[in-house]
Design a protein around this motif. Structure first.
Motif, PDB file in Angstrom:
ATOM      1  N   LEU A 118       3.866   5.534 -20.848  1.00 54.86           N
ATOM      2  CA  LEU A 118       4.792   6.658 -20.743  1.00 54.86           C
ATOM      3  C   LEU A 118       4.602   7.607 -21.920  1.00 54.86           C
ATOM      4  N   PHE A 119       4.494   7.049 -23.123  1.00 55.18           N
ATOM      5  CA  PHE A 119       4.258   7.879 -24.305  1.00 55.18           C
ATOM      6  C   PHE A 119       2.920   8.609 -24.204  1.00 55.18           C
ATOM      7  N   VAL A 120       1.875   7.882 -23.846  1.00 53.90           N
ATOM      8  CA  VAL A 120       0.541   8.473 -23.806  1.00 53.90           C
ATOM      9  C   VAL A 120       0.490   9.614 -22.795  1.00 53.90           C
ATOM     10  N   ARG A 121       1.148   9.428 -21.664  1.00 53.27           N
ATOM     11  CA  ARG A 121       1.111  10.477 -20.636  1.00 53.27           C
ATOM     12  C   ARG A 121       2.008  11.649 -21.001  1.00 53.27           C
ATOM     13  N   GLU A 122       3.135  11.391 -21.644  1.00 51.49           N
ATOM     14  CA  GLU A 122       3.927  12.537 -22.088  1.00 51.49           C
ATOM     15  C   GLU A 122       3.209  13.267 -23.214  1.00 51.49           C
ATOM     16  N   PHE A 123       2.451  12.533 -24.023  1.00 45.16           N
ATOM     17  CA  PHE A 123       1.622  13.170 -25.042  1.00 45.16           C
ATOM     18  C   PHE A 123       0.575  14.065 -24.394  1.00 45.16           C
ATOM     19  N   VAL A 129       6.141   1.628 -30.159  1.00 45.13           N
ATOM     20  CA  VAL A 129       5.794   2.735 -29.264  1.00 45.13           C
ATOM     21  C   VAL A 129       6.886   3.796 -29.269  1.00 45.13           C
ATOM     22  N   CYS A 130       8.118   3.363 -29.181  1.00 46.45           N
ATOM     23  CA  CYS A 130       9.226   4.324 -29.129  1.00 46.45           C
ATOM     24  C   CYS A 130       9.339   5.126 -30.421  1.00 46.45           C
ATOM     25  N   GLU A 131       9.195   4.467 -31.555  1.00 44.47           N
ATOM     26  CA  GLU A 131       9.273   5.176 -32.839  1.00 44.47           C
ATOM     27  C   GLU A 131       8.103   6.143 -32.995  1.00 44.47           C
ATOM     28  N   LEU A 132       6.931   5.729 -32.547  1.00 42.73           N
ATOM     29  CA  LEU A 132       5.775   6.619 -32.621  1.00 42.73           C
ATOM     30  C   LEU A 132       5.965   7.822 -31.709  1.00 42.73           C
ATOM     31  N   ALA A 133       6.517   7.578 -30.514  1.00 46.14           N
ATOM     32  CA  ALA A 133       6.765   8.682 -29.584  1.00 46.14           C
ATOM     33  C   ALA A 133       7.740   9.686 -30.182  1.00 46.14           C
ATOM     34  N   LYS A 134       8.791   9.193 -30.809  1.00 50.09           N
ATOM     35  CA  LYS A 134       9.772  10.085 -31.443  1.00 50.09           C
ATOM     36  C   LYS A 134       9.120  10.905 -32.552  1.00 50.09           C
ATOM     37  N   VAL A 175      11.215  14.565 -23.310  1.00 44.75           N
ATOM     38  CA  VAL A 175      12.359  14.508 -22.390  1.00 44.75           C
ATOM     39  C   VAL A 175      12.812  13.062 -22.174  1.00 44.75           C
ATOM     40  N   VAL A 176      12.213  12.126 -22.911  1.00 43.96           N
ATOM     41  CA  VAL A 176      12.514  10.705 -22.754  1.00 43.96           C
ATOM     42  C   VAL A 176      13.465  10.261 -23.853  1.00 43.96           C
ATOM     43  N   ASP A 177      14.454   9.456 -23.519  1.00 46.63           N
ATOM     44  CA  ASP A 177      15.395   8.901 -24.488  1.00 46.63           C
ATOM     45  C   ASP A 177      14.789   7.629 -25.076  1.00 46.63           C
ATOM     46  N   TRP A 178      13.932   7.793 -26.061  1.00 40.40           N
ATOM     47  CA  TRP A 178      13.195   6.666 -26.624  1.00 40.40           C
ATOM     48  C   TRP A 178      14.105   5.650 -27.303  1.00 40.40           C
ATOM     49  N   ASP A 179      15.164   6.127 -27.930  1.00 41.26           N
ATOM     50  CA  ASP A 179      16.090   5.204 -28.603  1.00 41.26           C
ATOM     51  C   ASP A 179      16.726   4.230 -27.617  1.00 41.26           C
ATOM     52  N   LYS A 180      17.046   4.709 -26.440  1.00 34.61           N
ATOM     53  CA  LYS A 180      17.668   3.846 -25.435  1.00 34.61           C
ATOM     54  C   LYS A 180      16.761   2.670 -25.097  1.00 34.61           C
ATOM     55  N   TYR A 181      15.478   2.937 -24.956  1.00 37.04           N
ATOM     56  CA  TYR A 181      14.548   1.882 -24.559  1.00 37.04           C
ATOM     57  C   TYR A 181      14.193   0.972 -25.728  1.00 37.04           C
ATOM     58  N   ILE A 210       0.443   8.997 -38.436  1.00 35.08           N
ATOM     59  CA  ILE A 210      -0.165   8.948 -37.105  1.00 35.08           C
ATOM     60  C   ILE A 210       0.223  10.191 -36.310  1.00 35.08           C
ATOM     61  N   ALA A 211       1.510  10.562 -36.379  1.00 37.59           N
ATOM     62  CA  ALA A 211       1.991  11.729 -35.644  1.00 37.59           C
ATOM     63  C   ALA A 211       1.295  13.002 -36.118  1.00 37.59           C
ATOM     64  N   GLU A 212       1.095  13.124 -37.409  1.00 36.78           N
ATOM     65  CA  GLU A 212       0.431  14.314 -37.946  1.00 36.78           C
ATOM     66  C   GLU A 212      -0.990  14.430 -37.402  1.00 36.78           C
ATOM     67  N   GLN A 213      -1.696  13.306 -37.363  1.00 34.59           N
ATOM     68  CA  GLN A 213      -3.069  13.344 -36.836  1.00 34.59           C
ATOM     69  C   GLN A 213      -3.078  13.677 -35.347  1.00 34.59           C
ATOM     70  N   LEU A 214      -2.170  13.070 -34.594  1.00 36.68           N
ATOM     71  CA  LEU A 214      -2.130  13.332 -33.153  1.00 36.68           C
ATOM     72  C   LEU A 214      -1.775  14.794 -32.871  1.00 36.68           C
ATOM     73  N   ASN A 215      -0.825  15.312 -33.603  1.00 31.72           N
ATOM     74  CA  ASN A 215      -0.374  16.686 -33.357  1.00 31.72           C
ATOM     75  C   ASN A 215      -1.351  17.737 -33.876  1.00 31.72           C
ATOM     76  N   SER A 216      -2.306  17.318 -34.702  1.00 33.04           N
ATOM     77  CA  SER A 216      -3.302  18.267 -35.206  1.00 33.04           C
ATOM     78  C   SER A 216      -4.507  18.404 -34.283  1.00 33.04           C
ATOM     79  N   LEU A 217      -4.548  17.579 -33.246  1.00 29.52           N
ATOM     80  CA  LEU A 217      -5.696  17.615 -32.334  1.00 29.52           C
ATOM     81  C   LEU A 217      -5.714  18.907 -31.524  1.00 29.52           C
TER      82      LEU A 217
END
Length: 772
Positions: free
Chosen positions: A183-188, A568-573, A581-587, A152-159
């Motif tokens: 939060l993830f979508v907006r930081e993306f 969501v947190c794992e996908l964001a990472k 800039v978000v500490d996804w592991d904490k959440y 999923i990350a590869e596809q998103l980052n290839s856009l």
């Protein structure tokens, strides 16, 4: 064989089931509801597992029902059953012990599964592990969580741009997961966040936010218990919000009158047999509607205007006794212009437009004339029209004339559908975020969120087909079956490079997909969500602005499920990596941390972690409930709105059709094939017609027909329906969705809200022609 035939987007069967008809019911619930609930729960989950879940559903300290958003009582809750038949059926769907493993997907191709109807697809069971459909593949296959996130990350980052992705949200998603998701979508980098509210109460949000300063209702559940009049417009509580019947019964016992407004006579608006009371068990019915106004489809605006005309005439005759002039003077603007506008209408003509006899409209006005403690409720029958926003504004006009807001026992009550759809919006799941919300995200997290508005549901579907989107990600729901213009939506879905669904069960959206497709299985509301050895709690917001905890009690059917927040947190990472800039592991590890940051970002959540653990939860601020209107554009007053009547011109062979739910479904989830309140059994592909229309059209009862819509010069067809005579106004028809969503034009939407007009579709009916 075409790709569409191999992988159908919607049901188009050439064989019907064994339809039987009985007389429609004049009451809802009772022992049949108890029996139906128990059969489903025990059949899917077993006695021990099923009863354990039922005992904790909607209880303080238990888990929130994943069905409708009707509120739980603030005070004592039923020791027997704080749920309804459809809530129990929703639980049965998620508590089932049937599960879909890699072996199931190996044995069943996508094409074969897509040939099943929605009921059959949904009954297969819970998805037990992540699965992946490669490009050109015919079967989903098991995939690890890490590899799924990587793909999923590869596809998103290839856009080329983050705006080439859209992120959908269903109303089942908790507050905590929804906040992390946005939060993830907006930081993306995008605001492309279509959600299920776009298809249901977006008209409500648009109208109320403008005229009363908040896009939510203004009443509490307790207001129903001590009021004078309850007016229910375009809503069928017996099927869609059955626990509302208890509140209506309490109101009736305390002297309230109920006015029902609906094109069909619905059992749950006429009578109620409370299965938790002796008289209900004995078959004694509480009459609900004192007056039933059978409007034409979308005749609500004309009806309300006619009532206003009659009330104004009474006010002129007895000045100061009918309208609340103190509230009008101090809290509104535009009253004189509104009265001038109202003068151009004639009650007799309005009655014709509404489809309601003048004598009945006069009876309604008489019931309202000397009362101010009035609650007006509405749902999809109001919102899903081209003029949906204006009709709600007209409801507000009536409310302000009567002073029926900002006091106990009075106010506006949009009845939300899905259990946390209102909470999603509170958590900033919105394609058109407010600047102050984005400023707060920047202040707290330190990144610059995107400022341009994103795509809502209709815009997302159009963008798919226009080649503007490459990735579609869905947090729950059944996007394809829920959305309008099904085949057009399917064309767009098939153009995606990647489609991803976070789901509990299999649905049609998994079977109409992009070049690649991934299903990520998640926990249900009733499942224990264990993080670091402790069962976690999440929270939801109901229709009346109460935030309460939800804590699952059942052992999940698989060890390979992740909660939505962690997904969501794992996908964001995986997607954002070191640039985040978000500490996804904490959440991901501690939902209390999520609630702590929600408290800092969103007003009204002070001491969130403490208050959400209090029995019954807490109310969010609601200024309009207190008679204060935060309408900056109108100097904190409520504007009277000048609305116009909708115009509906039908060709000689054309009908208006409204889409409806059967009693055996919730949204697109089909629990069974019966609609016992309307007397339809073992079939869903029926169209309800007035007997005069059947005869005039050259049809007869039981004829097999195809339904056509030609909006915009494009032919849309829903094949093979059976004509059922029904008490419905002439030239009006009704049929179940999602089967008829194929007829809803993508570009027929409510003005301002962009909500699909699923409650008014112009159709032609022709004898069925079998397809080769």
């Amino acid at each position: 064989m075409s790709k569409e035939t191999e992988n159908p987007a919607a049901e188009n069967p050439e064989e019907l089931l064994d339809l039987t008809l009985t007389a429609p019911k004049k009451w809802a619930a009772g022992i049949p509801a108890v029996n139906a609930a128990m059969v489903d729960v025990i059949g899917e989950a077993g006695v021990v597992r099923g009863m354990e879940a039922l005992f904790h559903m909607n209880k303080k300290g238990g888990f929130d029902c994943s069905s409708c958003a009707w509120p739980d009582p603030d005070d004592d809750r039923s020791p027997i059953a704080e749920y309804c038949e459809n809530g129990a059926k929703a639980l049965a769907e998620e508590a089932t012990t049937k599960k879909l493993t890699a072996e199931f997907f190996a044995q069943n191709s996508v094409a074969d599964l897509a040939k099943l109807n929605d009921y059959e697809i949904g009954k297969k069971g819970r998805i037990a592990q992540p699965v992946y459909l490669p490009k050109g593949g015919t079967h989903y296959q098991a995939i690890s969580w890490d590899l799924a996130f990587k793909k999923i990350a590869e596809q998103l980052n290839s856009l080329t741009s983050p705006n080439e992705a859209a992120f959908y949200t269903s109303g089942r998603t908790s507050n905590e997961a929804s906040f992390m998701y946005q939060l993830f979508v907006r930081e993306f980098g995008t605001n492309n966040m279509p959600d299920c509210s776009n298809m249901c109460h977006e008209s409500t949000s648009a109208a109320l936010a403008e005229v009363i300063g908040i896009g939510k209702g203004t009443v509490k559940l307790e207001d129903f218990y001590d009021t004078d009049v309850i007016m229910i417009i375009g809503q069928n509580p017996g099927t869609n919000h059955p626990r509302m019947l208890s509140a209506l019964q309490k109101g009736k016992e305390n002297g309230a009158k109920i006015i029902a407004v609906n094109p069909l006579f619905e059992a749950g608006l006429m009578g109620f047999r409370n299965p938790q009371q002796v008289k209900g068990v004995l078959g004694i019915t509480t009459q609900l509607a004192d007056l039933y106004l059978q409007v034409k489809i979308n005749g609500d605006m004309a009806l309300i205007k006619a009532i206003e005309k009659l009330l104004y005439a009474a006010e002129v005759e007895h000045p100061g006794t009918v309208f609340d002039h103190e509230l009008i003077k101090n809290k509104t603007i535009g009253y004189t212009a509104f009265l001038h506008h109202l003068e151009k209408y004639n009650v007799d003509e309005l009655a014709v437009e509404a489809g309601v006899p003048v004598r009945q409209i006069k009876e309604a006005a008489e019931m309202l004339k000397n009362k101010s403690r009035i609650i007006i409720c509405w749902a999809m029958g109001v919102t899903q029209h081209v003029n949906g926003v204006d009709t709600i504004k007209e409801i507000v006009n009536l409310t302000m004339l009567k002073g029926s807001i900002g006091k106990p026992g009075a106010g506006l009550c949009p009845v939300r559908g899905h259990s946390n759809v209102q909470g999603n919006r509170t958590m900033m799941i919105y394609d058109k975020p407010y600047e102050k919300q984005l400023d707060k995200l920047k202040e707290i997290f330190g990144f610059e969120p995107p400022r341009n508005h994103g795509y809502d549901v209709v815009d997302t579907i159009k963008a798919m087909n226009d080649g503007k989107l490459k990735v579609f990600f869905a947090m729950g729901g059944n996007f394809l079956s829920a959305t309008p213009d099904t085949l057009y939506t399917a064309e767009g879905m098939r153009k995606m490079k990647l489609t991803v669904n976070i789901s509990t069960k299999l649905n049609r959206s998994h079977l109409v997909h992009g070049e690649e497709s991934i299903i990520l299985p998640t926990l249900a509301r009733s499942d224990k969500d264990i993080v670091r050895g402790e069962v976690q709690l999440v929270s939801c917001e109901n229709s009346m602005g109460v935030i309460q905890m939800s804590k699952g009690v059942l052992d999940p059917i698989s060890d390979n499920l992740l909660n939505e927040t962690r997904i969501v947190c794992e996908l964001a990472k995986a997607t954002l990596g070191s640039r985040s800039v978000v500490d996804w592991d904490k959440y991901a590890k501690n939902y209390d941390e999520v609630r702590n940051v929600i408290e800092r970002v969103i007003p009204g959540f002070d001491n969130y972690n403490k208050r959400v653990r209090e029995p019954g939860g807490f109310y969010l601020p609601n200024a309009a409930r207190e008679g204060k209107f935060e309408t900056d554009d109108y100097d904190n007053k409520v504007p009277f709105t000048l609305t116009e009547l909708p115009e509906h011109k039908l060709a000689d062979d054309e009908y208006m059709m409204t889409s409806i739910r059967s009693h055996d479904q919730f949204n697109t989830t089909i629990y069974g094939l019966d609609d016992r309140y309307r007397g339809v059994h073992n079939e869903r592909r029926v169209i309800f017609m007035n007997r005069k229309d059947i005869q005039k059209g050259g049809f007869k009862e039981g004829d097999q027909v195809d339904l056509f819509n030609y909006h915009g010069g494009r032919e849309r067809v829903a094949r093979l329906f059976v004509i059922v005579p029904y008490n419905i106004p002439e030239r009006n028809t009704a049929a179940y969705y999602p089967e008829t969503n194929v007829l809803v034009p993508i570009d027929s939407v409510a003005i301002k809200s962009n909500t699909p007009t699923s409650k008014l579709i112009f159709i032609k009916i022709k004898k069925h022609v079998p397809q080769n």
